[in-house]
Design an enzyme around this catalytic site. Structure first.
Site, PDB file in Angstrom:
ATOM      1  CB  ALA A   1      -0.892   0.017   1.232  1.00 55.60           C
ATOM      2  CB  CYS A   2       2.146   2.967  -2.432  1.00 49.07           C
ATOM      3  SG  CYS A   2       2.137   1.223  -2.884  1.00 49.07           S
ATOM      4  N   GLY A   3       1.716   5.643  -1.685  1.00 44.14           N
ATOM      5  CA  GLY A   3       1.243   7.002  -1.913  1.00 44.14           C
ATOM      6  C   GLY A   3       1.304   7.319  -3.397  1.00 44.14           C
TER       7      GLY A   3
END
Length: 611
Positions: free
Chosen positions: A18-20
């Site tokens: 999960a990231c930006g």
């Protein structure tokens, strides 16, 4: 650095991330270096979304996708004495090449061979100027040789779209057989070839870098001649995964800040289409592209490959994204009938790529974002009075004065934000979907092709007969592995009140395959779900966004566009009664040969023993 090989109880397929993510775009399509500088600033401000290991200089990867900077490349070509064709008539392949010189020469030779074989012209190779100051030891050890290959459109491609399809075939043919060739030639480095992008419109600069390092590592990004009207950035957070150069985002069309839970099933379904998929646009080139989704990729890379295929097959960008990540339509009584028909029709063509994710996407002409139907990942956007759109995982990624902001909002579950740079405007969710849903008579096609199991008659009632049992219910429950707990805590409450039992998060039950006792058949199957930061879903929302509808029978040709001709049999939910199974077994007689069925005996004679 890729995943370790499967060993013991470890399997690389169980990795999650999960990231930006964020992008900035000029609505009117005005290109500038400022767009790239702003995108790199967004990336730095998303730094907290990423992760670092024990080595503070080793991040999980970051990158940027921009439009092809033609002026910068033309300046290089002039200095080298090379002639670049007009924009749109040449493509740039960003290449991560093996460190080993012998493997690198082999890979380059293979690539050039397929360029020539497919009728295109090699213009030249460019060493991408990089600055390795400040990179960690581990990053440098795994760093590929980074070069760009310039390819001119051949005479067998009448236009830019045909050229885009042809370079996809070249890339697939170059990359896909390398694992087998590596084994044959004893060059393990061959599998290190990766092309972050190969396009006439966009280019990707990414790597195993920290968010703050991308602009300093790639000298191109600080060149004033490097201009773009859009820039998509990503900071990776691989929760329990292994960082690598090639798995950094953005990919060729998308970047996202979530997780596709259904990826294994999606990839299996794509492989299952091998014999039924044909395309007038791709023709014989389609057979050169298998596997469409190569083994060992991340969920995002797999989704990117699926989107790439749909675009090559002729679907518009927004249409393809709606097929892959549909909004919740089955339980929404307020949805427009035409839009519902659009989603219902495409449900047989493409199974949803489900999971908590905000997905940003672009083909270089349009850029947009969509949110999963549960709305489990954040995405905020704003529009300024000087025609900028900024979208990111959170607000405040760029220092923009409130006075300059004309609109500020968030992506809602299942909704889409789309900026068309050629039209110079934002196309709202309602307009996009109304237009696509109204282009074809989806309701009529459904009426002609759709059969629902609940509406069918049982043609052969004897097939639904339950065998006469001579043993007691208790004996049968014990034989099939039911326990008193199953009956008292699970089945009775569900049967009486429709209640699903509530338990704690943890369970210390040994997995079925390790148990010394015979277990229920379904104990051997577990549903994959997101491991990271998922809020619980209340039953009201769950009823709105979840659908148990399943398709039985062959899948239609995904790229065929022969609409409304393929028959489809639907079931409301996957648990079938004996009567429903009887309907399926006799469906050939019930529907005059629309489907064929075969009953396969999977029992064995108990007297023969376990062996």
């Amino acid at each position: 650095m890729g995943f370790p090989a499967p060993q013991g109880l470890y399997d690389p397929r169980n990795e999650h991330d999960a990231c930006g993510v964020g992008f900035v775009a000029h609505i009117k399509g005005a290109k500038s270096h400022a767009i790239i500088s702003q995108a790199l600033e967004i990336l730095k401000n998303l730094d907290h979304r990423g992760a670092v290991g024990a080595d503070p200089l080793l991040g999980d990867g970051a990158g940027i996708l921009i439009q092809l900077p033609d002026a910068m490349f033309r300046k290089w070509a002039d200095a080298e004495g090379l002639k670049l064709p007009q924009p749109g008539d040449y493509a740039v392949a960003m290449c991560f090449l093996p460190q080993d010189e012998q493997a690198r020469e082999f890979v380059i030779g293979t690539f050039e061979k397929f360029i020539a074989k497919e009728g295109q012209r090699l213009v030249g190779w460019r060493d991408v100027p990089v600055n390795t100051d400040g990179l960690g030891k581990t990053v440098l050890e795994s760093m590929p040789v980074i070069r760009q290959c310039f390819v001119a459109r051949g005479e067998n491609c009448p236009d830019q779209e045909a050229f885009e399809r042809k370079i996809l075939a070249i890339r697939k043919q170059t990359q896909n057989p390398l694992a087998a060739l590596a084994e044959k030639h004893g060059l393990p480095g061959l599998t290190e070839l990766y092309m972050p992008s190969f396009s006439t419109r966009t280019i990707v600069y990414k790597g195993l870098l920290l968010a703050t390092q991308v602009g300093g590592f790639y000298n191109d990004l600080t060149d004033p001649a490097c201009v773009s009207a859009l820039a998509l950035v990503h900071q990776r957070f691989s929760t329990n995964t292994f960082p690598s150069w090639k798995l950094a985002h953005p990919f060729r069309f998308i970047a996202h800040n979530g997780e596709i839970n259904t990826v294994r099933g999606n990839v299996n379904w794509m492989n299952a289409r091998r014999r039924t998929m044909e395309s007038e646009l791709l023709g014989a080139d389609l057979d050169k592209m298998w596997p469409l989704i190569p083994h060992g990729q991340s969920d995002t890379a797999s989704l990117d490959n699926a989107l790439e295929l749909l675009l090559a097959g002729g679907y518009p960008l927004a249409h393809a994204v709606m097929m892959l990540i549909p909004e919740a339509w089955a339980g929404n009584p307020l949805m427009d009938a035409k839009r519902r028909a659009f989603y219902e029709y495409h449900a047989a063509l493409m199974e949803p790529w489900d999971g908590p994710a905000a997905v940003a996407f672009t083909d270089g002409r349009q850029i947009g974002a969509t949110l999963d139907r549960n709305g489990l990942r954040p995405a905020r956007f704003l529009v300024t009075d000087d025609d900028l759109v900024v979208m990111a995982s959170e607000s405040g990624v760029l220092p923009i004065k409130e006075d300059n902001i004309v609109r500020k909002w968030r992506l809602q579950p299942g909704k889409m934000l789309l900026i068309d740079l050629e039209e110079g405007r934002i196309i709202e969710d309602e307009e996009i979907k109304a237009q696509l849903a109204g282009e074809e008579p989806y309701e009529q096609w459904l009426e002609a092709a759709q059969y629902k199991l609940k509406d069918l008659e049982v043609v052969e009632p004897e097939l639904a007969q339950v065998a006469v049992e001579t043993t007691s219910l208790l004996d049968r429950q014990q034989a099939f592995g039911y326990t008193q707990e199953d009956v008292a805590k699970f089945l009775e409450p569900m049967g009486r009140n429709g209640d699903d039992p509530i338990g704690s998060m943890g369970t210390d039950t040994p997995i079925a395959v390790l148990s010394s006792r015979s277990r229920l058949l379904y104990d051997y199957f577990k549903q994959n779900f997101a491991q990271v930061t998922n809020p619980p879903i209340d039953p009201i929302r769950e009823e709105l966004v979840m659908s148990l509808v399943s398709m039985i029978g062959p899948r239609p040709n995904l790229l065929g566009m022969e609409a409304g001709t393929h028959k489809r049999l639907e079931v409301d939910q996957p648990i079938l009664t004996n009567e429903e199974v009887a309907k399926i077994r006799s469906v050939e007689a019930a529907l005059d040969g629309a489907f064929r069925t075969e009953t396969i005996d999977i029992t064995c004679d108990a007297k023969t023993g376990a062996d």
